[in-house]
Design a protein around this motif. Structure first.
Motif, short mmCIF file in Angstrom:
data_model
loop_
_atom_site.label_atom_id
_atom_site.label_comp_id
_atom_site.label_asym_id
_atom_site.label_seq_id
_atom_site.Cartn_x
_atom_site.Cartn_y
_atom_site.Cartn_z
N TYR A 134 0.79 -0.94 -0.12
CA TYR A 134 0.13 0.18 -0.11
C TYR A 134 0.99 1.09 0.24
O TYR A 134 1.36 1.29 1.07
N THR A 137 2.30 7.01 1.99
CA THR A 137 2.91 8.33 2.53
C THR A 137 3.95 8.75 1.98
O THR A 137 4.70 7.92 0.64
N PHE A 167 8.09 4.42 2.79
CA PHE A 167 7.33 3.54 3.30
C PHE A 167 6.87 2.78 2.48
O PHE A 167 5.77 2.35 4.22
N SER A 169 4.99 -0.55 2.96
CA SER A 169 5.81 -2.05 3.51
C SER A 169 6.17 -3.35 2.10
O SER A 169 4.68 -3.49 1.76
N GLU A 384 -0.45 11.29 18.23
CA GLU A 384 -1.24 12.90 17.98
C GLU A 384 -2.81 12.79 17.10
O GLU A 384 -3.50 13.42 17.31
C1 LIG Z 1 6.61 0.37 10.31
C2 LIG Z 1 6.03 1.37 9.40
C3 LIG Z 1 4.74 0.44 8.10
C4 LIG Z 1 4.27 1.67 7.92
N1 LIG Z 1 3.62 1.22 6.09
C5 LIG Z 1 3.25 2.27 5.48
C6 LIG Z 1 3.05 1.36 4.12
O1 LIG Z 1 2.56 0.43 3.91
N2 LIG Z 1 1.98 2.15 3.47
C7 LIG Z 1 2.17 3.27 3.46
O2 LIG Z 1 1.68 4.30 2.52
N3 LIG Z 1 2.66 4.39 4.78
C8 LIG Z 1 3.58 3.44 5.61
N4 LIG Z 1 3.46 3.99 6.66
C9 LIG Z 1 4.31 5.04 6.67
C10 LIG Z 1 3.25 5.50 8.25
O3 LIG Z 1 1.75 6.08 7.19
C11 LIG Z 1 3.79 7.56 8.88
O4 LIG Z 1 5.01 6.93 9.09
C12 LIG Z 1 3.06 8.08 9.41
O5 LIG Z 1 1.83 8.58 8.66
C13 LIG Z 1 3.93 8.85 9.41
O6 LIG Z 1 3.91 10.64 9.10
P1 LIG Z 1 5.82 10.30 9.09
O7 LIG Z 1 6.23 9.30 8.64
O8 LIG Z 1 6.02 11.50 7.76
O9 LIG Z 1 5.60 11.46 10.02
P2 LIG Z 1 5.63 13.46 9.70
O10 LIG Z 1 4.16 12.91 9.12
O11 LIG Z 1 6.64 13.89 9.69
O12 LIG Z 1 5.02 13.34 11.14
C14 LIG Z 1 6.21 13.34 12.42
C15 LIG Z 1 6.12 13.18 13.70
O13 LIG Z 1 5.24 14.65 13.53
C16 LIG Z 1 4.14 14.92 14.82
N5 LIG Z 1 3.07 15.80 14.00
C17 LIG Z 1 2.62 15.14 12.59
N6 LIG Z 1 1.25 15.67 11.68
C18 LIG Z 1 0.97 16.01 13.47
C19 LIG Z 1 -0.65 16.73 13.46
N7 LIG Z 1 -1.29 16.62 12.63
N8 LIG Z 1 -0.62 16.97 15.01
C20 LIG Z 1 0.26 16.31 15.81
N9 LIG Z 1 1.32 16.50 15.89
C21 LIG Z 1 2.00 15.90 14.52
C22 LIG Z 1 3.75 13.54 15.32
O14 LIG Z 1 4.30 13.17 16.47
C23 LIG Z 1 4.47 12.33 14.12
O15 LIG Z 1 5.03 11.32 15.00
C24 LIG Z 1 4.67 3.12 7.65
C25 LIG Z 1 5.11 3.35 8.57
C26 LIG Z 1 6.00 2.75 9.76
C27 LIG Z 1 6.61 2.52 10.71
#
Ligand SMILES: Cc1cc2nc3c(=O)[nH]c(=O)nc-3n(C[C@H](O)[C@H](O)[C@H](O)COP(=O)(O)OP(=O)(O)OC[C@H]3O[C@@H](n4cnc5c(N)ncnc54)[C@H](O)[C@@H]3O)c2cc1C
Length: 432
Positions: A134, A137, A167, A169, A384
């Motif tokens: 999927y 992100t 990411f 997966s 959050e």
């Molecule tokens: C093990 C794993 C598997 C995953 N698998 C998939 C997958 O199969 N497909 C896919 O598409 N994605 C996948 N993801 C991605 C996942 O959906 C994203 O990591 C997640 O949506 C957060 O986006 P980011 O990592 O860019 O963090 P960011 O958007 O950079 O956010 C970082 C931090 O900022 C803060 N933050 C951000 N926005 C807000 C808000 N609105 N309010 C308050 N705090 C906020 C939070 O503390 C957050 O943890 C996976 C992630 C992990 C860790």
């Protein structure tokens, strides 16, 4: 009274069988086999296929699906009881045909796919012949889909996709990816994004890196950083309606999140069992660790957190069965999502600590559990964001007070009560 915390004896029998089967037949595979999503690993498949057959014969294959899709139609509550057991083993979900992210992808293909899409992608996925990914992100703004830049444009009879995803997966093992892309910049992101089914061997699907979690060696992880470069898919590879990606994502993520919650109960139970065994086994000069009150407090806190979390998961599963509509259970699913990393992290950390140096070593699974808890706090959206959902939904049930004082303000309430009972109170005073 409709409250009932007992499991039907026939289903309990199945659960008892699953418990033994997972412990004796599947958990040993976790120690010797590679990645469950790698369908090119023929040695693993030779071992796993006969086990999957046993699961089918027991009527437990793909238990997350309704009978029309080859599942059992048990509903979410029974699935929760099953997933609690499967969550304790890396390979168990695959042996039972209910592994994420394939479950969520199967769910949206079943809901929104055409007959042709189902035949080509859903059926082999349900049969465990292929894996899927999927791809939603993006590297610059994962938690906020309104910032997504990946675009899909029609060119002749084909959609052309360009952009980067982060990411995704299991992308390296997937036969196809479900990709979310902007198709209309003129409207809000909620109406302007669409979902596409992209076969993984389409020219232009370029995995830049396979990102690992925690201490996994560089390049050997399974979370794809993908560049889609002029990826052309036929027009009929649009999944659902043009502009319908948000609604589709909610269907997928609602189910996915509660299933993660169910499996996390299993992970917490595993850490808790190890903690209790250690507490009874490790001796100090004053007796076993379990005899120390400070250790007893850790055990009590862990048990209470686990039971609270488990009841939240089971009640949410029950609500999904009742309403058959994820939107009506959004608050509850978000609450499960926000709770699970903390509970797993707390219990795994205490269990690790009670094991001393062994706990932090690579000879026990606790460090992996802690990283797993942190991953659960991010995958499918950070904690959050889910807390905000809970709060917003909860606040819908309230309204602001008219006037200056809160509705529970004691002098105001007392004055109202006095006014209401004035006649009676005056009468009483007159009589005394
Ligand atoms: C093990 C794993 C598997 C995953 N698998 C998939 C997958 O199969 N497909 C896919 O598409 N994605 C996948 N993801 C991605 C996942 O959906 C994203 O990591 C997640 O949506 C957060 O986006 P980011 O990592 O860019 O963090 P960011 O958007 O950079 O956010 C970082 C931090 O900022 C803060 N933050 C951000 N926005 C807000 C808000 N609105 N309010 C308050 N705090 C906020 C939070 O503390 C957050 O943890 C996976 C992630 C992990 C860790």
């Amino acid at each position: 009274m409709a409250w009932d915390f007992e499991t039907e004896p026939e289903f309990q029998e199945k659960l008892d069988w699953v418990e033994t089967f997972v412990r004796e037949e599947i958990e040993p595979l976790d120690l010797v086999l590679g990645n469950p999503y790698d369908k090119s690993d023929t040695k693993a498949l030779d071992i796993v296929r006969p086990l999957q057959q046993q699961v089918r014969e027991r009527g437990l294959w793909a238990a997350h699906l309704g009978p029309e899709l080859g599942g059992q139609g048990y509903g979410q509550l029974k699935l929760a009881l099953l997933n609690e057991i499967l969550g304790q083993s890396r390979w168990a979900p695959t042996v039972f045909g209910c592994q994420a992210p394939d479950t969520g992808n199967a769910e949206i293909l079943a809901h929104f796919g055409t007959v042709e899409q189902k035949a080509r992608y859903l059926e082999p996925l349900l049969n465990g012949e292929i894996s899927s990914a999927y791809s939603m992100t993006e590297p610059h703004g994962g938690a906020d889909p309104t910032l997504f830049k990946t675009r899909a444009e029609l060119d002749g009879g084909e959609w052309v996709i360009n952009g980067e995803k982060w990411f995704s997966s299991n992308a390296r093992y997937a036969s196809f990816l479900i990709v979310m892309a902007v198709t209309n910049n003129e409207v809000s992101a909620y109406q302007g994004m669409s979902m596409f089914i992209v076969p993984a061997d389409t020219p232009g699907v370029n995995i830049v890196r396979n990102v690992g979690i925690g201490t996994e060696p560089e390049g050997e992880g399974s979370h794809g950083y993908i560049r889609y470069e002029n990826v052309r898919v036929p027009r009929d590879h649009l999944l659902g309606e043009e502009g319908g990606a948000f609604a589709i994502a909610q269907t997928r993520l609602g189910g996915g999140r509660i299933h993660h919650g169910m499996r996390t109960v299993g992970q917490c139970r595993r850490a808790f069992d190890m903690m209790c065994e250690r507490a009874l086994s490790r001796q100090t000069r004053d007796g076993p660790l379990a005899s120390l009150e400070i250790v007893q407090e850790q055990i009590a806190d862990s048990w209470i957190e686990l039971e609270q979390f488990r009841l939240l998961v089971l009640r949410t599963a029950w609500l999904i069965d009742r309403y058959q509509d994820y939107r009506r259970v959004r608050k509850d699913i978000a609450a499960v999502k926000a709770t699970m990393p903390r509970v797993l992290s707390n219990i795994a950390q205490r269990a690790l600590h009670l094991h001393g140096a062994l706990g932090v070593s690579n000879e026990m699974p606790f460090v992996g559990m802690l990283i797993g808890a942190e991953s659960l706090a991010l995958a499918d959206g950070p904690t959050e964001v889910h807390k905000v959902t809970v709060a917003r939904q909860v606040l819908r049930e309230y309204k602001p007070v008219d006037g200056l004082w809160p509705s529970a303000h004691l002098p105001t309430r007392r004055a109202e009560a006095r006014a209401r009972f004035a006649e009676l109170l005056e009468h009483e005073v007159a009589n005394s």
